[in-house]
Every structure is written in structure tokens, then in C-alpha cells.
Design an enzyme around this catalytic site. Structure first.
Site, PDB file in Angstrom:
ATOM      1  N   VAL A 135     -11.875  29.830  30.797  1.00 44.93           N
ATOM      2  CA  VAL A 135     -13.323  30.051  30.758  1.00 44.93           C
ATOM      3  C   VAL A 135     -13.430  31.441  30.135  1.00 44.93           C
ATOM      4  O   VAL A 135     -13.288  32.454  30.815  1.00 44.93           O
ATOM      5  CB  VAL A 135     -13.965  30.012  32.158  1.00 44.93           C
ATOM      6  CG1 VAL A 135     -15.440  30.391  32.069  1.00 44.93           C
ATOM      7  CG2 VAL A 135     -13.791  28.649  32.806  1.00 44.93           C
ATOM      8  N   PRO A 136     -13.611  31.495  28.816  1.00 42.14           N
ATOM      9  CA  PRO A 136     -13.412  32.743  28.067  1.00 42.14           C
ATOM     10  C   PRO A 136     -14.528  33.769  28.235  1.00 42.14           C
ATOM     11  O   PRO A 136     -15.272  34.095  27.309  1.00 42.14           O
ATOM     12  CB  PRO A 136     -13.300  32.253  26.623  1.00 42.14           C
ATOM     13  CG  PRO A 136     -14.157  31.020  26.596  1.00 42.14           C
ATOM     14  CD  PRO A 136     -13.969  30.382  27.939  1.00 42.14           C
ATOM     15  N   CYS A 137     -14.609  34.342  29.425  1.00 47.08           N
ATOM     16  CA  CYS A 137     -15.636  35.336  29.729  1.00 47.08           C
ATOM     17  C   CYS A 137     -15.508  36.569  28.835  1.00 47.08           C
ATOM     18  O   CYS A 137     -16.485  37.282  28.622  1.00 47.08           O
ATOM     19  CB  CYS A 137     -15.597  35.715  31.198  1.00 47.08           C
ATOM     20  SG  CYS A 137     -13.981  36.179  31.815  1.00 47.08           S
ATOM     21  N   HIS A 138     -14.325  36.780  28.269  1.00 47.90           N
ATOM     22  CA  HIS A 138     -14.143  37.926  27.359  1.00 47.90           C
ATOM     23  C   HIS A 138     -14.962  37.760  26.079  1.00 47.90           C
ATOM     24  O   HIS A 138     -15.213  38.738  25.387  1.00 47.90           O
ATOM     25  CB  HIS A 138     -12.661  38.125  27.034  1.00 47.90           C
ATOM     26  CG  HIS A 138     -12.018  36.988  26.316  1.00 47.90           C
ATOM     27  ND1 HIS A 138     -11.608  35.834  26.966  1.00 47.90           N
ATOM     28  CD2 HIS A 138     -11.738  36.814  25.006  1.00 47.90           C
ATOM     29  CE1 HIS A 138     -11.079  35.004  26.078  1.00 47.90           C
ATOM     30  NE2 HIS A 138     -11.149  35.572  24.883  1.00 47.90           N
ATOM     31  N   ARG A 139     -15.403  36.548  25.778  1.00 46.16           N
ATOM     32  CA  ARG A 139     -16.200  36.295  24.578  1.00 46.16           C
ATOM     33  C   ARG A 139     -17.696  36.527  24.798  1.00 46.16           C
ATOM     34  O   ARG A 139     -18.496  36.312  23.889  1.00 46.16           O
ATOM     35  CB  ARG A 139     -15.976  34.866  24.085  1.00 46.16           C
ATOM     36  CG  ARG A 139     -14.545  34.613  23.652  1.00 46.16           C
ATOM     37  CD  ARG A 139     -14.333  33.206  23.150  1.00 46.16           C
ATOM     38  NE  ARG A 139     -12.904  32.961  23.031  1.00 46.16           N
ATOM     39  CZ  ARG A 139     -12.318  31.793  23.263  1.00 46.16           C
ATOM     40  NH1 ARG A 139     -13.048  30.747  23.606  1.00 46.16           N
ATOM     41  NH2 ARG A 139     -11.007  31.677  23.143  1.00 46.16           N
TER      42      ARG A 139
END
Length: 177
Positions: A135-139
Site C-alpha cells: 500500500v504505497p503510502c510513500h507515493r
């Protein structure tokens, strides 16, 4: 049974946590294996170290490749978000659709959920994300492309490194610092 496995990446040793219904957790590197396991056990106290099977092996191979610059969206990997608040699951679904090398703002995610003005709630949900990278929260960035926060070890330095590894415009350029 909830299982975990540690594995090496270009960022350090990560951990994946899974059970029969899918991946339930992911731990970015801490300062040591012991620190990584301690943080992992904070969310998954009963997790046991196990040799990776096909699901965990797919995560390990995909995350390792992504961090090395191969744009794998990892969306084929089953996640188990059972027990998480509905709002968080909805935030994670929108976030999971952001492709490697792309970003959205907290406000964009809130708008996609039909919650204009909900950027802070989106940020809080992402701060609770138990499965970073998948779940690419860094994006997800703050307004005007600012990094915003990042709750993983290393904070925004780790967030910037992940974005750079994915070739995200504005983050893949060399810097003086």
C-alpha cells in the site's frame, strides 16, 4: 498462523507478515534485525518466523525489484485488511492504485474518496498503514509536492529513497544533500 520472514533489499532488511488469507503487514528496515522484529511484533505479537512460501516469495521478489528500480506495482498480491477501519481500507485502495513513479497528494486521495477537505484524515490513515510499499503510502505527498510525513524508520529520508528508486520525477535527480 501469522508468519513473517526477513529479507535483504537495497534499503536494508525488511520483513513481510502474512497468513493464509494474504499479506497483513510489511516492515521497512530498522537499525537492526532485532529492532525490525520488535516493531513488527508491536502489530503482530504472535507472528512466527517461517521460510517464505509462494505468497511471501512474490512479495520479497517484487519489493526487492521495485527498490532496485523495476516498476512493479505489486497489485497482484493479496492483502488481508480484515479488522481495519472502513475509511482506512478505502484510503489504501485508492493509494494502491497509484503506479510506481507517480504521486498524488493527500487532498487528491481525499477527493477520490468523496471527502474533499479530508486530507488530514487521509494522512492519519496512511500513518497507520500496516503494509507500506504494497500500500504505497510513500507515493502520497503533501500539497504542492512537499514530502509530508512518513512513519517508517528513517522518516522522509526513507520516503524520498523509495520515490527515487521508482524514478519519480523530482525525486530521482541527484542532490547535494
Amino acid at each position: 498462523m501469522t508468519c513473517y520472514a526477513l529479507f535483504d533489499t537495497a534499503l536494508g532488511r525488511c520483513a513481510v507478515v502474512w497468513h493464509e488469507d494474504g499479506v497483513v503487514g510489511f516492515q521497512l528496515p530498522e537499525s537492526s534485525d532485532a529492532a525490525t522484529i520488535t516493531r513488527l511484533r508491536g502489530l503482530f505479537p504472535d507472528a512466527a518466523p517461517v521460510e517464505p512460501g509462494p505468497l511471501a516469495r512474490r512479495v520479497i521478489d517484487g519489493v526487492t525489484a521495485l527498490i532496485e528500480g523495476e516498476p512493479d506495482p505489486l497489485t497482484d498480491i493479496d492483502l488481508d485488511l480484515t479488522g481495519l477501519p472502513d475509511f482506512d481500507r478505502r484510503v489504501y485502495a485508492v493509494t494502491r492504485a497509484i503506479e510506481p513513479g507517480r504521486t498524488r497528494t493527500y487532498g487528491d486521495v481525499a477527493a477520490a474518496l468523496g471527502s474533499p477537505g479530508g486530507a488530514q484524515a487521509v494522512g492519519q490513515a496512511l500513518g497507520r498503514n500496516p503494509i507500506p510499499i504494497l500500500v504505497p503510502c510513500h507515493r502520497v505527498l503533501a500539497a504542492r509536492g512537499a514530502l509530508g510525513g512518513f512513519s517508517a524508520s528513517g522518516g522522509t529520508v526513507t520516503k524520498r529513497a523509495l520515490l527515487a528508486a521508482e524514478g519519480t520525477p523530482g525525486f530521482d535527480d541527484p542532490t547535494l544533500f
